[in-house]
Design a protein around this motif. Structure first.
Motif, PDB file in Angstrom:
ATOM      1  N   VAL A  69      17.950   4.255  -1.716  1.00 52.45           N
ATOM      2  CA  VAL A  69      17.034   3.381  -0.975  1.00 52.45           C
ATOM      3  C   VAL A  69      15.625   3.469  -1.552  1.00 52.45           C
ATOM      4  N   LEU A  70      15.173   4.691  -1.807  1.00 49.86           N
ATOM      5  CA  LEU A  70      13.822   4.875  -2.338  1.00 49.86           C
ATOM      6  C   LEU A  70      13.687   4.293  -3.743  1.00 49.86           C
ATOM      7  N   THR A  71      14.734   4.424  -4.558  1.00 49.58           N
ATOM      8  CA  THR A  71      14.702   3.876  -5.912  1.00 49.58           C
ATOM      9  C   THR A  71      14.515   2.367  -5.884  1.00 49.58           C
ATOM     10  N   ALA A  72      15.270   1.679  -5.039  1.00 48.49           N
ATOM     11  CA  ALA A  72      15.176   0.221  -4.947  1.00 48.49           C
ATOM     12  C   ALA A  72      13.774  -0.221  -4.520  1.00 48.49           C
ATOM     13  N   LYS A  73      13.215   0.436  -3.531  1.00 50.37           N
ATOM     14  CA  LYS A  73      11.872   0.082  -3.046  1.00 50.37           C
ATOM     15  C   LYS A  73      10.790   0.413  -4.077  1.00 50.37           C
ATOM     16  N   LEU A  74      10.919   1.575  -4.709  1.00 54.69           N
ATOM     17  CA  LEU A  74       9.898   1.985  -5.680  1.00 54.69           C
ATOM     18  C   LEU A  74       9.871   1.087  -6.913  1.00 54.69           C
ATOM     19  N   GLU A  75      11.008   0.576  -7.326  1.00 57.14           N
ATOM     20  CA  GLU A  75      11.020  -0.345  -8.467  1.00 57.14           C
ATOM     21  C   GLU A  75      10.155  -1.570  -8.174  1.00 57.14           C
ATOM     22  N   LEU A  76      10.280  -2.111  -6.969  1.00 55.30           N
ATOM     23  CA  LEU A  76       9.475  -3.279  -6.581  1.00 55.30           C
ATOM     24  C   LEU A  76       8.001  -2.927  -6.470  1.00 55.30           C
ATOM     25  N   ILE A  77       7.700  -1.790  -5.864  1.00 53.21           N
ATOM     26  CA  ILE A  77       6.311  -1.372  -5.677  1.00 53.21           C
ATOM     27  C   ILE A  77       5.636  -1.103  -7.014  1.00 53.21           C
ATOM     28  N   THR A  78       6.329  -0.407  -7.911  1.00 52.13           N
ATOM     29  CA  THR A  78       5.746  -0.086  -9.208  1.00 52.13           C
ATOM     30  C   THR A  78       5.506  -1.335 -10.033  1.00 52.13           C
ATOM     31  N   GLN A  79       6.419  -2.292  -9.961  1.00 49.15           N
ATOM     32  CA  GLN A  79       6.234  -3.539 -10.697  1.00 49.15           C
ATOM     33  C   GLN A  79       5.020  -4.300 -10.170  1.00 49.15           C
ATOM     34  N   ALA A  80       4.832  -4.335  -8.854  1.00 51.79           N
ATOM     35  CA  ALA A  80       3.686  -5.038  -8.270  1.00 51.79           C
ATOM     36  C   ALA A  80       2.368  -4.315  -8.570  1.00 51.79           C
ATOM     37  N   TYR A  81       2.412  -2.981  -8.577  1.00 57.47           N
ATOM     38  CA  TYR A  81       1.213  -2.169  -8.817  1.00 57.47           C
ATOM     39  C   TYR A  81       0.751  -2.331 -10.244  1.00 57.47           C
TER      40      TYR A  81
END
Length: 81
Positions: A69-81
């Motif tokens: 779950v954390l991996t999926a969310k972090l991929e999106l957050i890191t791409q936006a950041y």
């Protein structure tokens, strides 16, 4: 959160376990996502950006091992950041 040799890849995840500071014999679980882009692609470039690439990372620490779950969310957050 960025490991040695991270400059060889554009993005990756790092998974780790740390001993809990609150409870003995317990652990906390961490996921760090890092990404690298060229400095030329930055929308706003400060004077302190002196290299051809910039790296950023986002880290989450959890009491429950929710790596997927954390991996999926972090991929999106890191791409936006």
């Amino acid at each position: 959160a960025i490991p040695d040799g991270a400059y060889n890849s554009d993005q990756d995840m790092v998974y780790f376990v740390l001993p809990s500071l609150d409870e003995k014999n317990r652990a906390v679980f961490g996921v760090a996502s890092y990404r690298q882009i060229t400095s030329a692609s930055l929308l706003s470039k400060d004077d302190d950006v002196t290299r051809s690439h910039v790296q950023k990372s986002v880290c989450v620490i959890s009491r429950i091992p929710l790596y997927g779950v954390l991996t999926a969310k972090l991929e999106l957050i890191t791409q936006a950041y």
